[in-house]
Design a protein around this motif. Structure first.
Motif, PDB file in Angstrom:
ATOM      1  N   ALA A 114       0.837  -1.202   0.000  1.00 38.13           N
ATOM      2  CA  ALA A 114       0.000   0.000   0.000  1.00 38.13           C
ATOM      3  C   ALA A 114       0.873   1.252   0.000  1.00 38.13           C
ATOM      4  CB  ALA A 114      -0.931  -0.004   1.207  1.00 38.13           C
ATOM      5  N   GLY A 115       1.963   1.237   0.773  1.00 36.78           N
ATOM      6  CA  GLY A 115       2.881   2.373   0.789  1.00 36.78           C
ATOM      7  C   GLY A 115       3.563   2.586  -0.550  1.00 36.78           C
ATOM      8  N   VAL A 116       3.937   1.493  -1.202  1.00 36.85           N
ATOM      9  CA  VAL A 116       4.576   1.594  -2.519  1.00 36.85           C
ATOM     10  C   VAL A 116       3.615   2.208  -3.531  1.00 36.85           C
ATOM     11  CG1 VAL A 116       5.411   0.195  -4.452  1.00 36.85           C
ATOM     12  CG2 VAL A 116       6.255  -0.246  -2.155  1.00 36.85           C
ATOM     13  N   PHE A 117       2.355   1.761  -3.540  1.00 34.80           N
ATOM     14  CA  PHE A 117       1.371   2.317  -4.469  1.00 34.80           C
ATOM     15  C   PHE A 117       1.066   3.782  -4.158  1.00 34.80           C
ATOM     16  CE2 PHE A 117       0.229  -2.206  -5.207  1.00 34.80           C
ATOM     17  CZ  PHE A 117       0.494  -2.216  -6.570  1.00 34.80           C
ATOM     18  N   LEU A 118       0.967   4.119  -2.882  1.00 34.88           N
ATOM     19  CA  LEU A 118       0.736   5.507  -2.510  1.00 34.88           C
ATOM     20  C   LEU A 118       1.928   6.373  -2.912  1.00 34.88           C
ATOM     21  CD1 LEU A 118      -1.101   7.546  -1.102  1.00 34.88           C
ATOM     22  CD2 LEU A 118       0.043   6.963   1.033  1.00 34.88           C
ATOM     23  N   GLY A 119       3.138   5.868  -2.674  1.00 35.95           N
ATOM     24  CA  GLY A 119       4.335   6.597  -3.083  1.00 35.95           C
ATOM     25  C   GLY A 119       4.370   6.811  -4.593  1.00 35.95           C
ATOM     26  N   PHE A 120       3.980   5.811  -5.354  1.00 35.24           N
ATOM     27  CA  PHE A 120       3.926   5.939  -6.811  1.00 35.24           C
ATOM     28  C   PHE A 120       2.954   7.036  -7.219  1.00 35.24           C
ATOM     29  CE2 PHE A 120       1.840   4.688 -10.821  1.00 35.24           C
ATOM     30  CZ  PHE A 120       2.921   4.792 -11.672  1.00 35.24           C
ATOM     31  N   ALA A 121       1.783   7.044  -6.588  1.00 33.16           N
ATOM     32  CA  ALA A 121       0.776   8.050  -6.925  1.00 33.16           C
ATOM     33  C   ALA A 121       1.275   9.461  -6.619  1.00 33.16           C
ATOM     34  CB  ALA A 121      -0.523   7.775  -6.167  1.00 33.16           C
ATOM     35  N   VAL A 122       2.034   9.619  -5.551  1.00 35.22           N
ATOM     36  CA  VAL A 122       2.555  10.932  -5.177  1.00 35.22           C
ATOM     37  C   VAL A 122       3.725  11.334  -6.073  1.00 35.22           C
ATOM     38  CG1 VAL A 122       3.753  12.179  -3.326  1.00 35.22           C
ATOM     39  CG2 VAL A 122       1.752  10.780  -2.797  1.00 35.22           C
ATOM     40  N   ILE A 124       4.605  10.225  -9.240  1.00 32.24           N
ATOM     41  CA  ILE A 124       4.524  10.167 -10.700  1.00 32.24           C
ATOM     42  C   ILE A 124       4.491  11.560 -11.329  1.00 32.24           C
ATOM     43  CG2 ILE A 124       2.017   9.976 -10.859  1.00 32.24           C
ATOM     44  CD1 ILE A 124       2.511   7.981 -13.198  1.00 32.24           C
ATOM     45  N   GLY A 125       3.894  12.523 -10.646  1.00 30.21           N
ATOM     46  CA  GLY A 125       3.860  13.878 -11.179  1.00 30.21           C
ATOM     47  C   GLY A 125       5.234  14.532 -11.213  1.00 30.21           C
ATOM     48  N   PRO A 126       5.908  14.658 -10.072  1.00 33.45           N
ATOM     49  CA  PRO A 126       7.200  15.356 -10.085  1.00 33.45           C
ATOM     50  C   PRO A 126       8.346  14.560 -10.710  1.00 33.45           C
ATOM     51  CG  PRO A 126       6.607  14.730  -7.835  1.00 33.45           C
ATOM     52  CD  PRO A 126       5.439  14.400  -8.715  1.00 33.45           C
ATOM     53  N   LEU A 127       8.364  13.245 -10.556  1.00 31.92           N
ATOM     54  CA  LEU A 127       9.488  12.449 -11.066  1.00 31.92           C
ATOM     55  C   LEU A 127       9.229  11.858 -12.438  1.00 31.92           C
ATOM     56  CD1 LEU A 127      10.661  10.487  -7.887  1.00 31.92           C
ATOM     57  CD2 LEU A 127      11.550  12.623  -8.817  1.00 31.92           C
ATOM     58  N   GLY A 128       7.975  11.754 -12.834  1.00 35.82           N
ATOM     59  CA  GLY A 128       7.643  11.135 -14.107  1.00 35.82           C
ATOM     60  C   GLY A 128       7.482   9.637 -13.969  1.00 35.82           C
ATOM     61  N   PHE A 129       6.907   9.040 -15.014  1.00 39.33           N
ATOM     62  CA  PHE A 129       6.642   7.599 -14.959  1.00 39.33           C
ATOM     63  C   PHE A 129       7.899   6.740 -14.930  1.00 39.33           C
ATOM     64  CE2 PHE A 129       5.832   3.387 -16.551  1.00 39.33           C
ATOM     65  CZ  PHE A 129       4.753   3.001 -15.792  1.00 39.33           C
ATOM     66  N   PRO A 130       8.931   7.030 -15.700  1.00 40.62           N
ATOM     67  CA  PRO A 130      10.081   6.123 -15.685  1.00 40.62           C
ATOM     68  C   PRO A 130      10.707   5.958 -14.297  1.00 40.62           C
ATOM     69  CG  PRO A 130      10.208   7.539 -17.597  1.00 40.62           C
ATOM     70  CD  PRO A 130       9.081   8.052 -16.755  1.00 40.62           C
ATOM     71  N   ILE A 131      10.886   7.035 -13.575  1.00 42.70           N
ATOM     72  CA  ILE A 131      11.510   6.936 -12.245  1.00 42.70           C
ATOM     73  C   ILE A 131      10.506   6.394 -11.226  1.00 42.70           C
ATOM     74  CG2 ILE A 131      12.561   8.253 -10.375  1.00 42.70           C
ATOM     75  CD1 ILE A 131      13.729  10.104 -12.545  1.00 42.70           C
ATOM     76  N   ALA A 132       9.287   6.961 -11.206  1.00 39.49           N
ATOM     77  CA  ALA A 132       8.271   6.492 -10.259  1.00 39.49           C
ATOM     78  C   ALA A 132       7.896   5.039 -10.538  1.00 39.49           C
ATOM     79  CB  ALA A 132       7.037   7.389 -10.328  1.00 39.49           C
ATOM     80  N   ALA A 134       9.876   2.724 -11.878  1.00 39.23           N
ATOM     81  CA  ALA A 134      10.982   1.885 -11.411  1.00 39.23           C
ATOM     82  C   ALA A 134      10.901   1.696  -9.904  1.00 39.23           C
ATOM     83  CB  ALA A 134      12.320   2.500 -11.809  1.00 39.23           C
ATOM     84  N   LEU A 135      10.587   2.777  -9.175  1.00 34.17           N
ATOM     85  CA  LEU A 135      10.428   2.654  -7.719  1.00 34.17           C
ATOM     86  C   LEU A 135       9.240   1.767  -7.364  1.00 34.17           C
ATOM     87  CD1 LEU A 135      11.197   6.331  -6.654  1.00 34.17           C
ATOM     88  CD2 LEU A 135      12.662   4.319  -6.337  1.00 34.17           C
ATOM     89  N   ALA A 140       7.561  -3.092  -5.050  1.00 34.48           N
ATOM     90  CA  ALA A 140       6.648  -4.237  -5.004  1.00 34.48           C
ATOM     91  C   ALA A 140       7.431  -5.537  -4.886  1.00 34.48           C
ATOM     92  CB  ALA A 140       5.762  -4.261  -6.240  1.00 34.48           C
ATOM     93  N   ALA A 141       8.538  -5.648  -5.616  1.00 32.74           N
ATOM     94  CA  ALA A 141       9.369  -6.854  -5.507  1.00 32.74           C
ATOM     95  C   ALA A 141       9.928  -6.988  -4.096  1.00 32.74           C
ATOM     96  CB  ALA A 141      10.503  -6.801  -6.529  1.00 32.74           C
ATOM     97  N   PHE A 142      10.379  -5.876  -3.512  1.00 35.95           N
ATOM     98  CA  PHE A 142      10.912  -5.905  -2.147  1.00 35.95           C
ATOM     99  C   PHE A 142       9.820  -6.293  -1.153  1.00 35.95           C
ATOM    100  CE2 PHE A 142      11.826  -3.969   1.945  1.00 35.95           C
ATOM    101  CZ  PHE A 142      13.119  -4.417   2.176  1.00 35.95           C
ATOM    102  N   ALA A 143       8.627  -5.701  -1.286  1.00 35.34           N
ATOM    103  CA  ALA A 143       7.529  -5.993  -0.362  1.00 35.34           C
ATOM    104  C   ALA A 143       7.105  -7.451  -0.443  1.00 35.34           C
ATOM    105  CB  ALA A 143       6.335  -5.088  -0.664  1.00 35.34           C
ATOM    106  N   LEU A 144       7.229  -8.037  -1.634  1.00 33.99           N
ATOM    107  CA  LEU A 144       6.820  -9.434  -1.801  1.00 33.99           C
ATOM    108  C   LEU A 144       7.933 -10.422  -1.478  1.00 33.99           C
ATOM    109  CD1 LEU A 144       4.649  -9.010  -4.993  1.00 33.99           C
ATOM    110  CD2 LEU A 144       3.867  -9.415  -2.657  1.00 33.99           C
ATOM    111  N   GLY A 145       9.090  -9.910  -1.017  1.00 36.01           N
ATOM    112  CA  GLY A 145      10.105 -10.805  -0.482  1.00 36.01           C
ATOM    113  C   GLY A 145      11.389 -10.930  -1.253  1.00 36.01           C
ATOM    114  N   SER A 146      11.527 -10.285  -2.397  1.00 35.78           N
ATOM    115  CA  SER A 146      12.764 -10.399  -3.158  1.00 35.78           C
ATOM    116  C   SER A 146      13.848  -9.556  -2.504  1.00 35.78           C
ATOM    117  CB  SER A 146      12.552  -9.953  -4.598  1.00 35.78           C
ATOM    118  OG  SER A 146      13.764 -10.040  -5.311  1.00 35.78           O
ATOM    119  N   ARG A 147      15.034 -10.119  -2.324  1.00 32.78           N
ATOM    120  CA  ARG A 147      16.148  -9.398  -1.712  1.00 32.78           C
ATOM    121  C   ARG A 147      17.381  -9.428  -2.614  1.00 32.78           C
ATOM    122  NH1 ARG A 147      12.258  -8.095   0.588  1.00 32.78           N
ATOM    123  NH2 ARG A 147      11.848  -8.071   2.807  1.00 32.78           N
TER     124      ARG A 147
END
Length: 184
Positions: A114-122, A124-132, A134-135, A140-147
């Motif tokens: 939920a934090g990752v999606f909220l961060g993306f929504a915040v 995407i405007g200032p950083l643009g889609f490519p950077i937001a 990628a984050l 999402a990969a980190f939250a789902l357990g990938s290290r």
């Protein structure tokens, strides 16, 4: 009932039968899912049909096509599910996956996503889609357990750039470029 049945047999038969509309709803609880799907389908169709489209349509498929198809699909699925449930169909109980239903929910993962999606929504405007983006993909990969810290950011950046290029350049759907607007 037969008049020749004993009173004991009549009372057990009456107790075996569910009484009232509440027990019918309990046995047919999947009707609630079909009602929800139907309401969402009506909402999607109403929104699609009242959509104000200012851009010129390129080709036979316009911006209303997909929402209308999704709305009609939701309505059809809702009706088919309701008919199946009324005819006696029931969904299978959970049990085929490797999920232990006695374990509690993993709220840490849910909150991280939920934090990752909220961060993306915040962002995407200032950083643009490519950077937001990628984050978003890396988070999402980190939250789902990938290290895999050496691999995951590279895959996330590649996914974000490819997605941005496909939508922005090939499909003609403008996404915010942010600081990379002139580069891409």
């Amino acid at each position: 009932m037969n008049s020749q049945e004993s009173p004991a047999t009549q009372s057990t038969d009456a107790s075996a039968r569910p009484a009232g509309p509440r027990s019918w709803l309990r046995e047919h609880s999947e009707i609630g899912v079909s009602v929800l799907l139907f309401l969402i389908g009506v909402l999607v169709l109403a929104d699609a049909l009242t959509m104000d489209v200012d851009i010129a349509q390129r080709g036979p498929v316009g911006p209303k096509t997909v929402p209308i198809a999704v709305g009609i699909g939701l309505l059809v699925i809702a009706v088919l599910l309701a008919v199946d449930v009324v005819r006696g169909g029931h969904g299978e109980a959970e049990g085929g996956e490797d999920v232990d239903l006695s374990e509690p929910s993993d709220w840490r993962t849910v909150l991280l996503l939920a934090g990752v999606f909220l961060g993306f929504a915040v962002l995407i405007g200032p950083l643009g889609f490519p950077i937001a983006g990628a984050l978003l993909f890396w988070g999402a990969a980190f939250a789902l357990g990938s290290r895999q810290f050496h691999r995951d950011p590279l895959i996330a950046a590649s996914l974000a750039l490819v997605t941005y290029y496909i939508f922005n350049n090939l499909l003609g759907v403008p996404l915010p470029g942010g600081p990379l607007m002139g580069v891409l």
